[in-house]
Design a protein around this motif. Sequence first.
Motif, mmCIF file in Angstrom:
data_model
loop_
_atom_site.group_PDB
_atom_site.id
_atom_site.type_symbol
_atom_site.label_atom_id
_atom_site.label_comp_id
_atom_site.label_asym_id
_atom_site.label_seq_id
_atom_site.Cartn_x
_atom_site.Cartn_y
_atom_site.Cartn_z
ATOM 1 N N PRO A 1 0.693 -0.980 -0.004
ATOM 2 C CA PRO A 1 0.037 -0.063 0.020
ATOM 3 C C PRO A 1 0.945 1.227 -0.054
ATOM 4 O O PRO A 1 1.957 1.223 0.504
ATOM 5 C CB PRO A 1 -0.929 -0.103 1.127
ATOM 6 N N VAL A 2 0.332 2.216 -0.699
ATOM 7 C CA VAL A 2 1.040 3.499 -0.570
ATOM 8 C C VAL A 2 0.934 4.274 0.586
ATOM 9 O O VAL A 2 -0.068 4.119 1.278
ATOM 10 C CB VAL A 2 0.638 4.426 -1.981
ATOM 11 N N ARG A 3 2.186 4.732 1.210
ATOM 12 C CA ARG A 3 2.132 5.580 2.550
ATOM 13 C C ARG A 3 2.837 6.784 2.037
ATOM 14 O O ARG A 3 2.317 7.803 2.652
ATOM 15 C CB ARG A 3 3.112 4.922 3.572
ATOM 16 N N ARG A 4 3.581 6.990 1.406
ATOM 17 C CA ARG A 4 4.562 8.131 1.101
ATOM 18 C C ARG A 4 4.498 8.771 -0.250
ATOM 19 O O ARG A 4 4.596 7.901 -1.396
ATOM 20 C CB ARG A 4 5.823 8.263 1.469
ATOM 21 N N VAL A 5 3.843 9.934 -0.462
ATOM 22 C CA VAL A 5 3.790 10.675 -1.771
ATOM 23 C C VAL A 5 4.531 11.977 -1.921
ATOM 24 O O VAL A 5 4.232 12.710 -0.970
ATOM 25 C CB VAL A 5 2.149 10.841 -1.851
#
Length: 473
Positions: free
Chosen positions: A230-234
């Motif tokens: 899952p994406v956490r940092r953008v």
Amino acid sequence: MRIVILGAGQVGSSIAESLVSEANDITVVDTDASRLKKLQDRLDLRTVTGNAGHPAVLERAGARDADMILAVTQSDEINMVACKLAATMFNIPTKIARIRSADYLSHPEIFSTDNFSVDFAICPEQVLTDYIVKLIEFPESLQVLEFADGKVSLVAVRAFHGGPLVGNELQYLRTHMPQIDTRVAAIFRHDSPIIPEGNTVIEAGDEVFFIAATENIRGVMRELRRMDKPVRRVMIGGGGNIGRRLAKALEDKYEVKIIEFSKAGAERLAAELDKTLVLVGDVTDEELLETENIGEMDVYCALTNDDENNIMSSLLAKRMGVRKVIALINRSSYVNLVQSGQIDIAISPAQATIGTLLARVRRGDCAVVHSLRRGAAEALELIAHGDARSSKVIGRRVEQIDLPKGTTIGAIVRRQERAEAKNGNGKPAYVYQVIIAHHDTLIEAEDHVIVFVVNKRMVSKVEKLFQVDVSFL
């Protein structure tokens, strides 16, 4: 249909190119004569040079005989004034305006008949923001598109070596996932469409479009390819309209950093955003990217107004370890060039937003249009009206419908009244059933039918299928 398009920028040019191929009578208005000449050299349409907010210019553009006006200039004010003139002076039935200002959009009464007479206000920046949010929510996808108010989703994924379905026939999908109903709507292999049959074998590298109830999307994706973390940092490059909107949409769920070149712009962003870390600098500054640990980011979104900066910063980010990079690219030739390279997803703003406009232009009752494969294909949500005598689709099974070549019906959303339930005002309550279409699926009146068309030239034939015979009216 006679359509006047105001503004020959990226959005105006793209919509003109899309509509002129469908036997519409198109006139484009812009203040830039050289831009209009380039457009006229490529497409069979009329052009008028002048200010779209002036009555005389609209008169020259044929507003008196127009069926629709699409006001998509760079100025919200000119777009609104043009719609008002279209209503009061020329009695044009349908008036659509591009509105970028959040302040205008937060006061919908401005667009009423008593005020600026805008039938439909479209904000491309918000459409793009929603589009990118979906790509971040499903990081394994190439496209995520919704139909029927989010009840059905169409998702594109790239099949990979060793994936569960690679080397297997599509009919294996039903036995492999007996608890989830889904359908592969189309496959693109080496940029060429393949109409899926039960015995079609998926190969590594195929771009697979599948359709399912939105609640089942993750389950289907898990079977089609390995799930990314899952994406956490953008990290977002560019703090303009789209970058700012995206940061606002993401900051409550993800760790977000945004880079803005202008110090004054960065200060405005810092004041508006609550949890996002705002940085001042150049998105192509390798030292800045390294200092901010870009290699630890899950997603990098390059959203400046400069195509070259977006491409270069995306390539830098990918080389420095970012898992997925998304680049906003205005020039369509650039999109085709970089899409298959190191940049995971190249987004054309015009192509991403054009579907919102096309839904208002399509004949028949068309609720949603999504442009796919950079405009080569389309997915439509069409509402079946009439009865078995007046309609070519109602009362027929999918296999009995004379669909144009390269067209598939992917799903149906059916509204059913709950006899025992009433809502707050005493009117009947409804439940919605998502039906994945198979050869024996029967279409009923008022069904929302999701149709996938791999060849856009066949769209007009699909529209005619769903038009009601005049005797029914």
